[in-house]
Design an enzyme around this catalytic site. Sequence first.
Site, PDB file in Angstrom:
ATOM      1  N   SER A 446      44.732  39.143  43.721  1.00 50.32           N
ATOM      2  CA  SER A 446      44.711  40.546  44.115  1.00 50.32           C
ATOM      3  C   SER A 446      45.397  41.398  43.049  1.00 50.32           C
ATOM      4  CB  SER A 446      45.379  40.704  45.490  1.00 50.32           C
ATOM      5  OG  SER A 446      45.225  42.008  45.988  1.00 50.32           O
ATOM      6  N   ASP A 498      34.244  40.452  49.475  1.00 50.86           N
ATOM      7  CA  ASP A 498      35.604  40.936  49.241  1.00 50.86           C
ATOM      8  C   ASP A 498      35.607  42.425  48.910  1.00 50.86           C
ATOM      9  OD1 ASP A 498      38.183  41.413  48.501  1.00 50.86           O
ATOM     10  OD2 ASP A 498      38.314  39.811  47.026  1.00 50.86           O
TER      11      ASP A 498
END
Length: 664
Positions: A446, A498
């Site tokens: 991330s 995602d």
Amino acid sequence: MPGLVVFGRRWAIGSDDFVLPGAFELFVRLVWWIGILALYTVHKGQFNCPGGGLLHSYLLVLLILLASIICVLSALVYISMQGTISNPGPRKSLPKLLYVRLLLCFPEFIWAVVGAVWVSDSGVHCERTVVNAIVVTVIASWVIIIFTIIGVVIVFDPLGGKKTFYLTDGVNRNLESSQSGQLLYNVKSTATRVWEKRIRLLCCCIVQDDDHRVAFTSIAELFRTYFSDTDLVPSDIAAGLTLLHQEQDKMESCPKEPEEVLCHSPSSLVTDDLDIELENAAHYMLFAAAAYGWPYYIYTNPFTALCKLNGDCCRNRPTDSDITGSDRRNFHFGSILRITGLQYRDFIHISFHNKIYEIPFYVALDHKKEAIVVAVRGTLSFEDILTDLSADCEDLTLEDVLENGFVHKGITQAANYIYRKLINDGILNQAFTIAPEYKLVIVGHSLGGGTASILAIMLRNSFPTLRCYAFSPPGGLLSKSLADYTKHFIVSVIVGKDLVARLSMPNMEDLKKRIVRIVANCNRPKYQILLRGCWYEVFGGDPDNFPTELDGRNQDALNQPLLAEETLMVHRSPSYHALEDESHLNSPPQYPRLYLPGKIIHIVEESSSRRLCSSDIKYSARWSNETTFSSILISPKMITDHMPDVVLKALNSLSQEHESCISC
């Protein structure tokens, strides 16, 4: 859409948003009225007790008041059900009903006070059943009043007065006049200040310094720019996302052309390369996940983690010089040890220090792969969120890249912080002194994946053989020239749909346009869209074949034209380019299109099942390119596909499948 205008100001609620809450209140009021009527009928003639006269009057007035409220609520719900999102004409009488409903709040409040006084009067000695019923009535009255006040606060728009004027008259205003230009500037400045106050309120629990104040202003400007050119209320966005999800599922169920990716290439070299990178990614994802410390360890081992960590907290740990930042009871470091399986002596440096633009990381020796691993933590605090949202672009000039590259400002500053620590503090020199033959590998998930990518770019000239594995990095990270440059040493791993890997300002602008377009052209009322959408998300089924006005749309049939859609479709958002006619004003930040770093491995589920959880999920992986992630996909898994445990599970599944194929 547009937002309801009442008392001369715009509110963050539409005229078609009263169906569901109004129906719920109507049900409560009906049950309440029937109960009071039954109480009054059963005990009629038994009000001769001390205080009974006041009780008799209280019940009669309450019945009349509830009946009036029920009638107004019925009309309010019925009117709110009319029309569509983009056609509020049939609901033009709703503000008048709202005024009537609000007027009824005053006698309701007064009668709630009267009921409270009667209940608290010690001189009342009526039947206990009657007293208890009045107590319940008084409590219900105050609960409804409190919830009404909370609802008003929630839908209050601080910019309501200014935004109403701007949206209704701004199209015909001559922006070149100094008076109009100053007015528009004041509206924008006020909007920025409002967003800044909201952000400060959300971050009230963290210590704020100059860096925070600069970040607050930058993020407030970003939000103001993004939301300034539409007249959407939150329920419109929810309806739009629901419609987009169903439309997207319908398109996915149709036969498609082969994707322009290197998927299942006949070249054995490409296939072998993918298998090798998947095996490496599965190995290094453990290091990236371990950087989250005890929150990740407890999340993945909810029943045994605390017992194991409590047993580790009293063990020896490295000297204080090896660790910076707070690690109470040794929980963070103990979790890293258990997740990675390394020993104390394998860690060169660990930093738990966390501020805005300064994120935790650690440096460890990986003897299995003969690598010095720099693992950067992802988003886990308010400071990390501020770093994520500092999405302005800044230059990053490199000798090996012909064109100047643009990068995400907040993530670049975080990478600069780690770069200074690694180089200036001699951490990497210390690591290579211990293991000079090892290679350098940088990993992160991330925010950590984005930081690791930019850090790898900075270290590339000093360590030509370094490799970087970025797991679920943010989509708006690197300009095209830098993204192409990183394909030689960075591998990005994306799972499914995602959301974070597709997040960028151009993609958000595209999503906003898609939402406005689909809600503006849907012929179905909003409450039907939301109810059908909730059913579809929870129980599945076939996507709704909703009617649309896109084909053969008759503008005269609409009682009121949709200003928000026309404005958005005609004028390009300032998130792409500053408007030329506003050059004399404070120009909004520039948000050019940015891309994911390096070569991209896209992992998808082979099964099309809509089950939220399954113990037998099979994955497939393929090489992909940045165009695959140029649009945000709406799905219940758009958040869960980003979670580190899901990424690790997918990589382990693919790695084990490859090993079983080799053994066969």
